[in-house]
Design an enzyme around this catalytic site. Structure first.
Site, PDB file in Angstrom:
ATOM      1  N   CYS A  99       0.861  -1.040  -0.020  1.00 29.57           N
ATOM      2  CA  CYS A  99       0.085   0.214   0.037  1.00 29.57           C
ATOM      3  C   CYS A  99       0.947   1.342   0.041  1.00 29.57           C
ATOM      4  O   CYS A  99       0.359   2.250  -0.266  1.00 29.57           O
ATOM      5  CB  CYS A  99      -1.024  -0.012   1.257  1.00 29.57           C
ATOM      6  SG  CYS A  99      -1.940  -1.462   1.237  1.00 29.57           S
ATOM      7  N   HIS A 155      -3.573   6.678   2.160  1.00 30.05           N
ATOM      8  CA  HIS A 155      -4.122   5.471   1.770  1.00 30.05           C
ATOM      9  C   HIS A 155      -5.475   5.248   2.156  1.00 30.05           C
ATOM     10  O   HIS A 155      -5.970   5.563   3.378  1.00 30.05           O
ATOM     11  CB  HIS A 155      -2.891   4.474   2.367  1.00 30.05           C
ATOM     12  CG  HIS A 155      -3.522   2.995   2.097  1.00 30.05           C
ATOM     13  ND1 HIS A 155      -4.017   2.642   0.827  1.00 30.05           N
ATOM     14  CD2 HIS A 155      -3.576   1.904   2.718  1.00 30.05           C
ATOM     15  CE1 HIS A 155      -4.185   1.230   0.691  1.00 30.05           C
ATOM     16  NE2 HIS A 155      -3.997   1.015   2.033  1.00 30.05           N
ATOM     17  N   ASN A 192     -10.278  -0.815  -0.268  1.00 26.19           N
ATOM     18  CA  ASN A 192      -8.586  -0.391  -0.026  1.00 26.19           C
ATOM     19  C   ASN A 192      -8.169  -1.370  -1.203  1.00 26.19           C
ATOM     20  O   ASN A 192      -8.495  -2.400  -1.526  1.00 26.19           O
ATOM     21  CB  ASN A 192      -8.166  -1.310   1.118  1.00 26.19           C
ATOM     22  CG  ASN A 192      -6.839  -1.240   1.349  1.00 26.19           C
ATOM     23  OD1 ASN A 192      -5.974  -0.916   0.376  1.00 26.19           O
ATOM     24  ND2 ASN A 192      -6.225  -1.662   2.578  1.00 26.19           N
TER      25      ASN A 192
HETATM   26  N1  ACO Z   1     -18.768  -9.441   8.919  1.00 28.95           N
HETATM   27  C1  ACO Z   1     -18.999  -9.563  10.240  1.00 28.95           C
HETATM   28  N2  ACO Z   1     -18.274  -9.959  11.264  1.00 28.95           N
HETATM   29  C2  ACO Z   1     -16.983 -10.010  10.953  1.00 28.95           C
HETATM   30  C3  ACO Z   1     -16.434  -9.616   9.605  1.00 28.95           C
HETATM   31  C4  ACO Z   1     -17.302  -9.333   8.618  1.00 28.95           C
HETATM   32  N3  ACO Z   1     -16.805  -9.104   7.586  1.00 28.95           N
HETATM   33  N4  ACO Z   1     -15.068  -9.918   9.825  1.00 28.95           N
HETATM   34  C5  ACO Z   1     -15.042 -10.258  11.008  1.00 28.95           C
HETATM   35  N5  ACO Z   1     -16.069 -10.389  11.618  1.00 28.95           N
HETATM   36  C6  ACO Z   1     -16.280 -10.746  13.236  1.00 28.95           C
HETATM   37  C7  ACO Z   1     -15.174 -11.420  13.680  1.00 28.95           C
HETATM   38  O1  ACO Z   1     -15.059 -13.020  13.331  1.00 28.95           O
HETATM   39  C8  ACO Z   1     -15.126 -11.277  15.267  1.00 28.95           C
HETATM   40  O2  ACO Z   1     -16.231 -11.980  15.896  1.00 28.95           O
HETATM   41  P1  ACO Z   1     -16.145 -12.623  17.234  1.00 28.95           P
HETATM   42  O3  ACO Z   1     -15.954 -11.380  18.204  1.00 28.95           O
HETATM   43  O4  ACO Z   1     -17.222 -13.330  17.527  1.00 28.95           O
HETATM   44  O5  ACO Z   1     -14.572 -13.289  16.929  1.00 28.95           O
HETATM   45  C9  ACO Z   1     -15.736  -9.849  15.273  1.00 28.95           C
HETATM   46  O6  ACO Z   1     -16.099  -9.296  13.852  1.00 28.95           O
HETATM   47  C10 ACO Z   1     -14.719  -8.480  15.541  1.00 28.95           C
HETATM   48  O7  ACO Z   1     -13.587  -8.972  14.667  1.00 28.95           O
HETATM   49  P2  ACO Z   1     -12.113  -8.172  14.853  1.00 28.95           P
HETATM   50  O8  ACO Z   1     -11.400  -8.680  13.858  1.00 28.95           O
HETATM   51  O9  ACO Z   1     -11.871  -7.994  16.286  1.00 28.95           O
HETATM   52  O10 ACO Z   1     -12.700  -6.720  14.509  1.00 28.95           O
HETATM   53  P3  ACO Z   1     -12.172  -5.279  14.418  1.00 28.95           P
HETATM   54  O11 ACO Z   1     -13.180  -4.333  15.150  1.00 28.95           O
HETATM   55  O12 ACO Z   1     -10.738  -5.252  14.758  1.00 28.95           O
HETATM   56  O13 ACO Z   1     -12.307  -4.843  12.941  1.00 28.95           O
HETATM   57  C11 ACO Z   1     -11.095  -4.384  11.117  1.00 28.95           C
HETATM   58  C12 ACO Z   1     -11.392  -5.693  11.998  1.00 28.95           C
HETATM   59  C13 ACO Z   1     -12.060  -3.595  10.319  1.00 28.95           C
HETATM   60  C14 ACO Z   1     -10.078  -5.265   9.952  1.00 28.95           C
HETATM   61  C15 ACO Z   1     -10.044  -3.347  11.871  1.00 28.95           C
HETATM   62  O14 ACO Z   1      -9.041  -4.382  12.533  1.00 28.95           O
HETATM   63  C16 ACO Z   1      -9.127  -2.645  11.037  1.00 28.95           C
HETATM   64  O15 ACO Z   1      -9.660  -1.676  10.228  1.00 28.95           O
HETATM   65  N6  ACO Z   1      -7.863  -2.887  10.939  1.00 28.95           N
HETATM   66  C17 ACO Z   1      -6.968  -2.024   9.987  1.00 28.95           C
HETATM   67  C18 ACO Z   1      -6.764  -3.134   9.098  1.00 28.95           C
HETATM   68  C19 ACO Z   1      -6.268  -2.219   7.834  1.00 28.95           C
HETATM   69  O16 ACO Z   1      -6.395  -1.215   7.625  1.00 28.95           O
HETATM   70  N7  ACO Z   1      -5.892  -2.946   6.832  1.00 28.95           N
HETATM   71  C20 ACO Z   1      -5.319  -2.679   5.666  1.00 28.95           C
HETATM   72  C21 ACO Z   1      -4.141  -1.579   5.721  1.00 28.95           C
HETATM   73  S1  ACO Z   1      -2.801  -2.179   5.267  1.00 28.95           S
HETATM   74  C22 ACO Z   1      -3.300  -2.401   3.516  1.00 28.95           C
HETATM   75  O17 ACO Z   1      -3.887  -1.500   3.145  1.00 28.95           O
HETATM   76  C23 ACO Z   1      -2.511  -3.616   2.987  1.00 28.95           C
END
Ligand code: ACO
Length: 323
Positions: free
Chosen positions: A111, A250, A280
């Site tokens: 990214c 980004h 993304n």
């Molecule tokens: N739909 C519904 N539920 C989901 C989904 C989905 N698509 N994905 C995960 N869940 C569930 C999980 O299973 C979990 O359930 P559980 O509590 O029963 O185990 C719950 O939702 C919470 O999951 P988390 O992973 O803890 O969710 P979080 O609040 O951390 O959000 C997210 C996840 C959106 C990915 C967040 O961590 C984030 O934005 N991180 C940054 C990631 C990022 O920006 N990546 C790209 C940057 S680098 C690049 O661009 C290559």
């Protein structure tokens, strides 16, 4: 010597997939995706390829810059999803454009790739002997997603963005401050393995690998590192944060962008976004958003603009430019 962006272009696949469309394919919902990321839809390649999208974006950037392919001295494409191991994406684009004089190579920095490409090209142009460069960020990330893993596949999209860089007489305009960084020690928080060693001397039945991410670790990395990198780049350019007109970040997650804005004490109005429609797109996110903003007339001559990327590696980059 001023190293200026004189043209931008972008392209996304025709197929638009909404969060509701995804919720019919897997256990997810518009509410979950939108509230955690801001993403509402993304474009997914069906007939399109990374090369085709890159060429389309490049042609638009060349047209805006009024530069012919033959005038290009350098093509740098940033991608982690080229169509082939080789030839590289840049050479494929060079061939499609007829940019017969351009030295062409790829950069792999996920990214941050477009930022790394811009930085590399700016240094070539500053050095002399190279006058016009085409920088591309292009991805078809949908092919490296596990479509059974709802925690990653809902976040990403496909597309390409491009910019033409030109070396022009003068001082104080164009790219002024550039910061890059890497932390390979934390690389496994966001990764996708390539083919394993497989030859007549070793048996390897490993299945194809797909994108895997520790979302919370990436989140923590981004909200700390991106404001630091932007601050360093703005200082290197000799400006104060308040003087910056636009921050083009980004497009990974709206909450990350809000957090960066807050840490920099800047209003969200200065942070345009397109992740709602694009998700993304890794190396393509920054140049696509730059092109969107440019085409909507939001950039005027003399505007001070920050471009910032972050992602797998881990890698990050920030650039300050005066338009
Ligand atoms: N739909 C519904 N539920 C989901 C989904 C989905 N698509 N994905 C995960 N869940 C569930 C999980 O299973 C979990 O359930 P559980 O509590 O029963 O185990 C719950 O939702 C919470 O999951 P988390 O992973 O803890 O969710 P979080 O609040 O951390 O959000 C997210 C996840 C959106 C990915 C967040 O961590 C984030 O934005 N991180 C940054 C990631 C990022 O920006 N990546 C790209 C940057 S680098 C690049 O661009 C290559």
């Amino acid at each position: 010597m001023n190293i200026k962006i004189i043209g931008t272009g972008s392209a996304v696949p025709k197929l638009r997939v909404t969060n509701d469309d995804l919720s019919k394919m897997m256990d997810t919902s518009d509410e979950w995706i939108k509230s955690r990321t801001g993403i509402e839809a993304r474009h997914i390649a069906v007939e399109e390829t990374t090369t085709g999208l890159a060429v389309e974006a490049a042609k638009k950037a060349l047209a805006m810059a009024a530069v012919s392919p033959e005038e290009l001295d350098l093509i740098i494409a940033a991608t982690v999803t080229a169509d082939k191991f080789f030839p590289n994406l840049s050479c494929e684009v060079q061939s499609a454009l007829g940019a017969v004089h351009a030295v062409s190579f790829d950069i792999s920095a996920a990214c941050s790739g477009f930022l790394f490409g811009l930085d590399t090209a700016a240094r070539y142009l500053k050095q002399g002997g190279y006058n016009k460069a085409l920088i591309i960020g292009a991805e078809t990330l949908s092919k490296i997603m596990d479509w059974n893993d709802r925690s990653t596949c809902v976040l990403f999209g496909d597309g390409a963005g491009a910019a033409i860089l030109s070396a022009e007489e003068g001082e104080g305009e164009g790219i002024l401050g550039m910061i890059q960084g890497s932390d390979g020690g934390r690389g496994m928080v966001l990764n996708c393995s390539n083919r394993p060693v497989n030859n007549p001397f070793v048996t390897n039945d490993a299945a194809l690998s797909y994108t895997s991410m520790n979302g919370q670790e990436v989140y923590k990395f981004a909200v700390k590192t991106v404001p630091e990198a932007i601050t360093q780049a703005v200082e290197a350019a000799g400006f104060s944060m308040d003087e910056i007109d636009l921050f083009i970040l980004h497009q990974a997650n709206y909450r990350i962008i809000e957090s960066v804005a807050k840490r920099l004490h800047q209003p969200m109005e200065k942070f345009p976004t397109n992740l709602q429609e694009c998700g993304n797109i890794s190396a393509a996110s920054v140049p696509i958003l730059l092109d969107n903003v440019n085409n909507h007339g939001r950039i005027g001559k003399g505007n001070k603009i920050v471009l910032a990327g972050f992602g797998a590696g881990l890698t990050w980059g920030a650039t300050v430019l005066v338009w």
